[in-house]
Design an enzyme around this catalytic site. Sequence first.
Site, mmCIF file in Angstrom:
data_model
loop_
_atom_site.group_PDB
_atom_site.id
_atom_site.type_symbol
_atom_site.label_atom_id
_atom_site.label_comp_id
_atom_site.label_asym_id
_atom_site.label_seq_id
_atom_site.Cartn_x
_atom_site.Cartn_y
_atom_site.Cartn_z
ATOM 1 N N ASP A 275 0.725 -1.221 -0.050
ATOM 2 C CA ASP A 275 0.075 -0.020 0.077
ATOM 3 C C ASP A 275 0.988 1.157 0.005
ATOM 4 O OD1 ASP A 275 -2.038 1.753 0.323
ATOM 5 O OD2 ASP A 275 -2.873 0.678 2.070
ATOM 6 N N ASP A 335 -10.537 4.054 -1.018
ATOM 7 C CA ASP A 335 -11.432 2.887 -0.353
ATOM 8 C C ASP A 335 -12.747 2.964 -0.668
ATOM 9 O OD1 ASP A 335 -8.618 2.896 0.636
ATOM 10 O OD2 ASP A 335 -9.073 3.011 2.554
#
Length: 508
Positions: A275, A335
């Site tokens: 990430d 997200d």
Amino acid sequence: MRNLVACMLLLGSALPAADLGGTWFMEQAGRSGSQARKTYYYFKVEGNSFTGQMVSYTDSRKVQNGKIDGNAITFETQGAFNDRPSQMRGEVNGDDLTISGVGGRGGRGGPGGGRGNFTPPVYKKISATMAFPADLLPNHKPLPPLKALPPNGLALTPPMGWNSWNKFAGRVDDKSVREMADAIASSGMRDAGYVYVNIDDTWEAGRDANGNILTNEKFPDMKALADYVHSKGLKIGIYSGPGRLTCASFTASYDHEEQDAKTWAAWGIDYLKYDWCAASGVYTKEEHVPAYQKMGLALRASGRPIVYSLCQYGWLDVGEWGASVGGNLWRTTGDISDRWDSMANIGFNQNGREKYAGPGHWNDPDMLEIGNGGMTDTEYRTHMSLWSMLAAPLLAGHDVRTMGDSIKEILLNREVIAIDQDKAGHQGFRIRQDGEQEVWKKPLAEGVAVALFNRGKDPAKMTVKWSEAGVTKANPKVRDLWAHKDIEAPGEYTVEVPSHGVVMLKVN
Ligand code: GLA
């Protein structure tokens, strides 16, 4: 009151513009085991204007268009990866400078992030010149030159499993992962294909004297946990990132890529989600792709087959290069959250990315929210159908231990899973849009899947002709994958689709 205002105006005008010039610093304690946030601003003042730079362990941004008006300042911060600058404002009160985002908090990785009541962080001036500490600035060796890596032979169909983040975030621990593995095995999820049990952010501690990554108290023995998950016939995944810190400010893999990959291999890790987040603090835009390749190479050299999942929110047209740096899947968006709008906006926006997907390399529109309670069962059926039409990874994100029957029926619908997992590996796409009604098609190894989606607030009658789905047979075999029944529909099919619902068919 009038006196107070007059007094404030007086104080405001008392700030000589030049006093803002120099380096300001603030430190905020990290939440639950994460590292403290240290942020530095350097301001270069000319008259009532200023420019500068912001650096922290998680970010680096230009300061631009700064304006001084009494003791109030406004400015923009521009990160290398942000399309638009963040609007910021500040106020000088004596020795203190408070900074906050305008209409928000300054964006991901910016200062002052967090939930709940927001008190702007207070900065203190530490120098009249630019004085960023050396350990905050990037210090890595040159990244390996780009070269296309051959496929690693993994993820020939989209990965399926479970990930801790959507439901548990920072509350994931050894016990919950074991219980989840038990529940995935006993509920039938494993046998339906959900095999990866993935630990997301917040497992990390610092490093030992030799630079080996350590687990925190929530995960006393990662190797033992991996052994346990494997003993259930499942695989285990872990999380890190190319920056110094992860998104939740835990230790990440910067400058320790090979070492971390070897550690994970020794633990028995089968899947890595990598990430970006705080890596903007150490890498330039030009280094973004090489930084992902660096971990791709490290995983190849680790001695263990490890699925490589890139998480950088779709930046820099990731589909164009994700597979060549060794990626088996890559996030295409920010997200997801457990709301119809979030899921639908993400899912329906994947149209057009089908050219990048195929066996071994998949677009990832983020993990499933099915079972987390924020959508209706009808909406969750749409979520499951859309992700399967997209050949998306199916990573459940709910508490499997308490899964109810209706959620189980959705996640364990093998006829829908078979569409996602079809071995031809084509990602579906939209073939028609009539306002809020959309018809999608996914070519299969044999036949096609057709999905009729109704994004509208009312039920809608929808029709699909087999010819528009590219089916040449006049009277093909048609099966409704949610009703689990064959349908007689020569030439075309008309059906009422509920609001936010779907009818999903296999036609061949
Ligand atoms: C980012 C990712 C999420 C999750 C969190 C963890 O926001 O996009 O999927 O991994 O970080 O901190």
